[in-house]
Write a protein that holds these residues in place. Structure first.
Motif, PDB file in Angstrom:
ATOM      1  N   UNK A 317      34.043  41.056  55.960  1.00 19.73           N
ATOM      2  CA  UNK A 317      34.611  41.900  54.912  1.00 19.73           C
ATOM      3  C   UNK A 317      33.603  42.003  53.775  1.00 19.73           C
ATOM      4  N   UNK A 318      33.234  43.227  53.421  1.00 23.17           N
ATOM      5  CA  UNK A 318      32.389  43.487  52.250  1.00 23.17           C
ATOM      6  C   UNK A 318      33.262  44.142  51.190  1.00 23.17           C
ATOM      7  N   UNK A 319      33.441  43.472  50.064  1.00 22.46           N
ATOM      8  CA  UNK A 319      34.310  43.988  49.012  1.00 22.46           C
ATOM      9  C   UNK A 319      33.528  44.136  47.710  1.00 22.46           C
ATOM     10  N   UNK A 320      33.847  45.179  46.972  1.00 20.73           N
ATOM     11  CA  UNK A 320      33.313  45.377  45.631  1.00 20.73           C
ATOM     12  C   UNK A 320      34.471  45.382  44.648  1.00 20.73           C
ATOM     13  N   UNK A 321      34.353  44.572  43.626  1.00 23.23           N
ATOM     14  CA  UNK A 321      35.345  44.567  42.549  1.00 23.23           C
ATOM     15  C   UNK A 321      34.676  45.143  41.301  1.00 23.23           C
ATOM     16  N   UNK A 322      35.247  46.216  40.766  1.00 22.15           N
ATOM     17  CA  UNK A 322      34.733  46.871  39.572  1.00 22.15           C
ATOM     18  C   UNK A 322      35.590  46.461  38.377  1.00 22.15           C
ATOM     19  N   UNK A 323      34.955  45.987  37.318  1.00 20.91           N
ATOM     20  CA  UNK A 323      35.644  45.537  36.110  1.00 20.91           C
ATOM     21  C   UNK A 323      35.501  46.605  35.030  1.00 20.91           C
ATOM     22  N   UNK A 324      36.624  46.984  34.430  1.00 23.08           N
ATOM     23  CA  UNK A 324      36.621  48.048  33.430  1.00 23.08           C
ATOM     24  C   UNK A 324      37.166  47.550  32.098  1.00 23.08           C
ATOM     25  N   UNK A 325      36.573  48.051  31.026  1.00 21.27           N
ATOM     26  CA  UNK A 325      37.113  47.902  29.687  1.00 21.27           C
ATOM     27  C   UNK A 325      37.472  49.314  29.237  1.00 21.27           C
ATOM     28  N   UNK A 326      38.746  49.651  29.356  1.00 19.24           N
ATOM     29  CA  UNK A 326      39.148  51.037  29.166  1.00 19.24           C
ATOM     30  C   UNK A 326      38.632  51.863  30.321  1.00 19.24           C
ATOM     31  N   UNK A 327      37.879  52.915  30.028  1.00 19.04           N
ATOM     32  CA  UNK A 327      37.313  53.765  31.071  1.00 19.04           C
ATOM     33  C   UNK A 327      35.887  53.353  31.430  1.00 19.04           C
ATOM     34  N   UNK A 328      35.380  52.359  30.748  1.00 17.10           N
ATOM     35  CA  UNK A 328      33.975  52.004  30.918  1.00 17.10           C
ATOM     36  C   UNK A 328      33.796  50.856  31.903  1.00 17.10           C
ATOM     37  N   UNK A 329      32.906  51.045  32.876  1.00 16.62           N
ATOM     38  CA  UNK A 329      32.572  49.976  33.812  1.00 16.62           C
ATOM     39  C   UNK A 329      31.729  48.926  33.095  1.00 16.62           C
ATOM     40  N   UNK A 330      32.165  47.675  33.141  1.00 15.35           N
ATOM     41  CA  UNK A 330      31.417  46.614  32.459  1.00 15.35           C
ATOM     42  C   UNK A 330      30.799  45.619  33.428  1.00 15.35           C
ATOM     43  N   UNK A 331      31.278  45.595  34.669  1.00 13.98           N
ATOM     44  CA  UNK A 331      30.685  44.698  35.660  1.00 13.98           C
ATOM     45  C   UNK A 331      31.054  45.177  37.053  1.00 13.98           C
ATOM     46  N   UNK A 332      30.233  44.819  38.013  1.00 14.77           N
ATOM     47  CA  UNK A 332      30.471  45.162  39.418  1.00 14.77           C
ATOM     48  C   UNK A 332      30.043  43.968  40.257  1.00 14.77           C
ATOM     49  N   UNK A 333      30.967  43.445  41.070  1.00 16.72           N
ATOM     50  CA  UNK A 333      30.669  42.262  41.872  1.00 16.72           C
ATOM     51  C   UNK A 333      30.874  42.551  43.354  1.00 16.72           C
ATOM     52  N   UNK A 360      34.152  41.344  28.567  1.00 14.33           N
ATOM     53  CA  UNK A 360      35.568  41.617  28.386  1.00 14.33           C
ATOM     54  C   UNK A 360      35.994  42.772  29.292  1.00 14.33           C
ATOM     55  N   UNK A 361      37.155  42.634  29.941  1.00 12.54           N
ATOM     56  CA  UNK A 361      37.685  43.711  30.779  1.00 12.54           C
ATOM     57  C   UNK A 361      39.207  43.701  30.697  1.00 12.54           C
ATOM     58  N   UNK A 362      39.806  44.847  31.030  1.00 11.28           N
ATOM     59  CA  UNK A 362      41.261  44.927  30.993  1.00 11.28           C
ATOM     60  C   UNK A 362      41.877  45.349  32.330  1.00 11.28           C
ATOM     61  N   UNK A 363      41.038  45.686  33.302  1.00 15.42           N
ATOM     62  CA  UNK A 363      41.553  46.022  34.631  1.00 15.42           C
ATOM     63  C   UNK A 363      40.421  45.945  35.648  1.00 15.42           C
ATOM     64  N   UNK A 364      40.792  45.866  36.924  1.00 15.10           N
ATOM     65  CA  UNK A 364      39.812  45.854  38.001  1.00 15.10           C
ATOM     66  C   UNK A 364      40.214  46.870  39.066  1.00 15.10           C
ATOM     67  N   UNK A 365      39.235  47.321  39.812  1.00 21.90           N
ATOM     68  CA  UNK A 365      39.464  48.156  40.987  1.00 21.90           C
ATOM     69  C   UNK A 365      38.708  47.521  42.152  1.00 21.90           C
ATOM     70  N   UNK A 366      39.336  47.489  43.331  1.00 20.25           N
ATOM     71  CA  UNK A 366      38.750  46.831  44.498  1.00 20.25           C
ATOM     72  C   UNK A 366      38.564  47.830  45.632  1.00 20.25           C
ATOM     73  N   UNK A 367      37.392  47.788  46.260  1.00 24.89           N
ATOM     74  CA  UNK A 367      37.083  48.634  47.406  1.00 24.89           C
ATOM     75  C   UNK A 367      36.470  47.740  48.480  1.00 24.89           C
ATOM     76  N   UNK A 368      36.814  47.965  49.743  1.00 22.54           N
ATOM     77  CA  UNK A 368      36.274  47.097  50.781  1.00 22.54           C
ATOM     78  C   UNK A 368      36.110  47.850  52.098  1.00 22.54           C
ATOM     79  N   UNK A 369      35.203  47.334  52.911  1.00 24.09           N
ATOM     80  CA  UNK A 369      35.043  47.769  54.297  1.00 24.09           C
ATOM     81  C   UNK A 369      35.077  46.519  55.165  1.00 24.09           C
TER      82      UNK A 369
END
Length: 378
Positions: A317-333, A360-369
């Protein structure tokens, strides 16, 4: 010089030429000459057998390279190379990390494309879609003389850098409170037809800067995607390159490419623009996404990603978690949930991996294959 020796030399030279797709006919000649010598000899010798074997290899090599690029069909027009010959060599040698040809867009053409308004782009070939984002970047030093605000807003864009963050805001609750980002970084690139650009971002930290693309596969097929990111200066000169691959993506699925430019290659700065060149092909791996469930939970400044393998096979499993502060991407793991002593999930197992955010972040989005892990071990 004996005819057998001459034929052997020709066969060896032909084999070398076949590595560059130009040795098929010479190999055919040496192969036929080897057969003639073999059947004329009363006592068969190893020299003639060697000529036949080398000639056979010289004949097979260009055929294998062609099939590896185009399969059993005709050459596909409109790829990112000037000719099918270049595409065959680039496709085969890139698998070994050797870049024989750069894509056919030259530096002068690229800078011209970057300065072109999207509505006035030149007509492109049918199987490639080109994307340009050329919002004007803000000169930080000029703006700092006018305004001491951390965020400078112009043309509906936000430009921030590490130096622009107020020191008082840098450490609250153990994480950096404001993240450096430039989501309006000028960019341009090519997408295979049927590949949708959902969103794009650009982030940096002390050591790296990262273009991030969120895409959707709408080709109607299961695909393997490959992407080359190129960082460029204001003259369009190449500064750094980052190659990435997503092994297998189902039709309709959303996936992520994250480039990575080392700031040491960029003189400690961020590039003036970046380019992305994406291609697709038939995947080598077996898709297993429908047998995997993924859940991400946020605990404090961390994201906990749990993946469960519901199949009877090992799955990567390859997953990317994107961390957002509002609409702005602040980190990608990039996260790979795995069992102990494995780099994959065993049949019927689950695993959790933790990612600690620095900003600092307030939400995450996850994508995986996910795909079958053939021969995967720790």
């Amino acid at each position: 010089m004996h005819i057998t020796t001459i034929t052997l030399i020709i066969s060896i030279l032909s084999l070398v030429m076949s590595f560059f797709m130009v040795g098929f006919l010479p190999s055919l000649v040496s192969f036929i000459m080897g057969l003639v010598l073999f059947f004329k000899e009363e006592e068969k010798s190893i020299e003639t057998v060697r000529i036949i074997a080398i000639g056979t290899a010289g004949l097979a090599l260009p055929i294998v390279m062609y099939l590896n690029t185009f399969g059993f069909g005709l050459p596909v027009k409109g790829d990112m190379y000037a000719s099918s010959f270049q595409q065959i060599l680039s496709t085969n040698y890139s698998n070994f990390g050797i870049h024989v040809f750069d894509p056919k867009t030259t530096v002068s053409q690229e800078t011209e494309l970057a300065a072109t308004e999207p509505d006035n782009l030149p007509e492109q070939e049918d199987d490639q879609t080109y994307f340009v984002q050329n919002d004007i970047k803000v000169d930080k030093e000029e703006e700092e003389q006018k305004d001491n605000d951390t965020n400078v807003v112009e043309n509906n864009g936000i430009f921030e850098s590490l130096d622009s963050i107020d020191p008082k805001e840098k450490n609250k609750g153990g994480i950096v409170s404001i993240a450096p980002s430039d989501d309006d970084m000028p960019s341009y690139g090519g997408l295979p037809v049927g590949t949708i650009l959902v969103a794009q971002y650009f982030r940096e930290d002390d050591h790296n800067c990262n273009p991030v693309l969120v895409l959707q596969n709408k080709t109607g097929d299961l695909c393997r995607f490959e992407c080359r990111f190129i960082a460029r200066d204001k003259e369009g000169e190449e500064l750094a390159v980052s190659d990435k691959t997503v092994e297998v993506v189902r039709d309709g699925s959303v996936f992520v490419f994250e480039g990575r430019f080392d700031k040491r290659d960029l003189g400690g700065k961020i590039p003036d623009a970046y380019e992305f060149l994406i291609t697709k092909r038939t995947p080598y791996e077996t898709d297993m996404a429908k047998y995997i469930s993924v859940h991400t939970a946020v605990e404090g400044s961390s994201a906990l990603l749990t993946a469960e393998n519901k199949s009877d096979k090992k799955v990567k499993v390859d997953a990317y978690v994107l961390f957002f502060d509002g609409k702005e991407l602040v980190d990608c793991m990039w996260m790979i949930p795995q069992n102990i002593d494995e780099v994959c999930l065993d049949p019927g197992s689950a695993a959790t991996i933790q990612g600690d955010a620095y900003y600092r972040f307030d939400r995450v989005e996850t994508f995986y294959t996910a795909y079958e892990a053939v021969g995967e071990n720790g």
